[in-house]
Design a protein around this motif. Sequence first.
Motif, mmCIF file in Angstrom:
data_model
loop_
_atom_site.group_PDB
_atom_site.id
_atom_site.type_symbol
_atom_site.label_atom_id
_atom_site.label_comp_id
_atom_site.label_asym_id
_atom_site.label_seq_id
_atom_site.Cartn_x
_atom_site.Cartn_y
_atom_site.Cartn_z
ATOM 1 N N THR A 1 0.844 -1.200 0.000
ATOM 2 C CA THR A 1 0.000 0.000 0.000
ATOM 3 C C THR A 1 0.872 1.241 0.000
ATOM 4 N N ASN A 2 0.724 2.073 -1.023
ATOM 5 C CA ASN A 2 1.513 3.289 -1.156
ATOM 6 C C ASN A 2 0.736 4.455 -0.544
ATOM 7 N N TYR A 3 1.107 4.820 0.690
ATOM 8 C CA TYR A 3 0.464 5.933 1.389
ATOM 9 C C TYR A 3 1.520 6.527 2.319
ATOM 10 N N GLY A 4 2.101 7.651 1.910
ATOM 11 C CA GLY A 4 3.165 8.284 2.694
ATOM 12 C C GLY A 4 2.663 8.783 4.035
ATOM 13 N N MET A 5 3.569 9.019 4.972
ATOM 14 C CA MET A 5 3.224 9.487 6.308
ATOM 15 C C MET A 5 2.326 10.716 6.215
ATOM 16 N N SER A 6 1.152 10.639 6.845
ATOM 17 C CA SER A 6 0.186 11.721 6.741
ATOM 18 C C SER A 6 -0.663 11.783 8.005
ATOM 19 N N SER A 7 -1.077 12.983 8.379
ATOM 20 C CA SER A 7 -1.999 13.132 9.511
ATOM 21 C C SER A 7 -3.444 12.907 9.069
ATOM 22 N N THR A 8 -3.654 12.770 7.781
ATOM 23 C CA THR A 8 -4.987 12.482 7.245
ATOM 24 C C THR A 8 -5.196 10.976 7.205
ATOM 25 N N ALA A 9 -6.280 10.524 7.804
ATOM 26 C CA ALA A 9 -6.571 9.089 7.841
ATOM 27 C C ALA A 9 -6.847 8.574 6.432
ATOM 28 N N PRO A 10 -6.404 7.358 6.128
ATOM 29 C CA PRO A 10 -6.614 6.804 4.790
ATOM 30 C C PRO A 10 -8.078 6.451 4.537
ATOM 31 N N THR A 11 -8.426 6.425 3.260
ATOM 32 C CA THR A 11 -9.780 6.104 2.821
ATOM 33 C C THR A 11 -9.816 4.804 2.037
ATOM 34 N N ASP A 12 -8.815 4.593 1.188
ATOM 35 C CA ASP A 12 -8.826 3.467 0.251
ATOM 36 C C ASP A 12 -8.481 2.144 0.928
ATOM 37 N N ALA A 13 -8.942 1.061 0.295
ATOM 38 C CA ALA A 13 -8.608 -0.280 0.767
ATOM 39 C C ALA A 13 -7.098 -0.465 0.728
ATOM 40 N N GLY A 14 -6.546 -1.151 1.728
ATOM 41 C CA GLY A 14 -5.117 -1.409 1.778
ATOM 42 C C GLY A 14 -4.659 -1.703 3.190
ATOM 43 N N GLU A 15 -3.336 -1.842 3.353
ATOM 44 C CA GLU A 15 -2.732 -2.141 4.651
ATOM 45 C C GLU A 15 -2.019 -0.895 5.163
ATOM 46 N N TYR A 16 -2.281 -0.549 6.418
ATOM 47 C CA TYR A 16 -1.781 0.700 6.990
ATOM 48 C C TYR A 16 -1.275 0.490 8.414
ATOM 49 N N THR A 17 -0.581 1.514 8.900
ATOM 50 C CA THR A 17 -0.203 1.608 10.306
ATOM 51 C C THR A 17 -0.610 2.990 10.792
ATOM 52 N N VAL A 18 -1.184 3.046 12.001
ATOM 53 C CA VAL A 18 -1.442 4.327 12.653
ATOM 54 C C VAL A 18 -0.412 4.457 13.770
ATOM 55 N N LEU A 19 0.263 5.603 13.814
ATOM 56 C CA LEU A 19 1.263 5.906 14.827
ATOM 57 C C LEU A 19 0.696 7.043 15.678
ATOM 58 N N VAL A 20 0.544 6.807 16.965
ATOM 59 C CA VAL A 20 -0.095 7.776 17.852
ATOM 60 C C VAL A 20 0.915 8.231 18.898
ATOM 61 N N THR A 21 1.085 9.551 19.002
ATOM 62 C CA THR A 21 2.050 10.138 19.935
ATOM 63 C C THR A 21 1.336 11.157 20.814
ATOM 64 N N VAL A 22 1.627 11.108 22.114
ATOM 65 C CA VAL A 22 1.021 12.088 23.018
ATOM 66 C C VAL A 22 1.535 13.477 22.637
ATOM 67 N N ASN A 23 0.625 14.447 22.633
ATOM 68 C CA ASN A 23 0.948 15.810 22.242
ATOM 69 C C ASN A 23 0.676 16.743 23.426
ATOM 70 N N ASN A 24 1.217 16.354 24.579
ATOM 71 C CA ASN A 24 1.009 17.111 25.802
ATOM 72 C C ASN A 24 2.329 17.062 26.580
ATOM 73 N N PRO A 25 2.933 18.198 26.887
ATOM 74 C CA PRO A 25 4.264 18.199 27.516
ATOM 75 C C PRO A 25 4.289 17.604 28.923
ATOM 76 N N ASN A 26 3.148 17.352 29.513
ATOM 77 C CA ASN A 26 3.111 16.798 30.860
ATOM 78 C C ASN A 26 3.210 15.275 30.883
ATOM 79 N N TYR A 27 3.356 14.664 29.704
ATOM 80 C CA TYR A 27 3.422 13.211 29.608
ATOM 81 C C TYR A 27 4.562 12.800 28.688
ATOM 82 N N THR A 28 5.173 11.647 28.964
ATOM 83 C CA THR A 28 6.224 11.097 28.112
ATOM 84 C C THR A 28 5.890 9.645 27.784
ATOM 85 N N GLY A 29 6.691 9.070 26.901
ATOM 86 C CA GLY A 29 6.527 7.656 26.582
ATOM 87 C C GLY A 29 5.228 7.343 25.899
ATOM 88 N N GLY A 30 4.600 8.340 25.375
ATOM 89 C CA GLY A 30 3.280 8.145 24.805
ATOM 90 C C GLY A 30 3.289 7.939 23.315
#
Length: 184
Positions: free
Chosen positions: A100-129
Motif C-alpha cells: 500500500t503506497n500511502y506516505g506518512m500523513s496526519s490524514t486518515a486513509p480512505t482506500d482499501a489497503g494495509e496501513y499503520t497508525v502511529l499515535v504520539t502524546v501531544n502534551n508536555p506533561n506526559y512522556t513515553g506516549g
Amino acid sequence: MNGDTESTVLSGLLGRDNLGEDAGQTYPITIGSLDAGSNYLIDFYSNDLQIIALDLTSSITLTPPVSLTYDGSPKDWAASSSFGLNSSEFEFQYYGRNTTNYGMSSTAPTDAGEYTVLVTVNNPNYTGGTVSEDFIIDPAPRKTISGVDLTKSKVFGDSPYSISATIDSPLSLTYSSEIYRDWE
C-alpha cells in the motif's frame, strides 16, 4: 514544648511564586501563609518544585473506526489514556505498509489497503506516549448489477430498444456499446 506539636502550632500553606503546572518547569517554593504563632519562629529554607512528566507507555488505548471496510470515508482512529487524556491530546500519523503506497500523513486513509497508525502524546506533561497499530481497510463488498439483458440483438431496420441496469450501491454504472457494420 508545653505539649505543642507541629499540627497544633503550624497553620497555613507553603506557596509557589509561579502557579504553573507544566512538566519540565521549576517553581520556587515560598513560605506562603505558613505561620507558627507568636511563640515560635520558622526557619524557612527555600527550594524548588520540579514537575516531572508522567510516563504513559502502558496506559494508551487505541480505538479503531466503526468500520474498516471501504466506504469512501476516512478511517480515523481515536486514543485515550487511563489518566484522562482524550484524542485531542494525541497526534495521529498514518502510513501504508507492504504494497500500500500511502506516505506518512496526519490524514486518515480512505482506500482499501494495509496501513499503520502511529499515535504520539501531544502534551508536555506526559512522556513515553507513542503506540502504533497495524490495520487493514477491506475492499467494499462486490455489488450486484441487475436488470441487464445482454441477449438482445438488433437487425438493421428493427425498432430501437434500450438497455438498462441497476446497482445496489452508491457506485456509478457505466455502459458502453459499439456498433459493427458489415458493408460488403
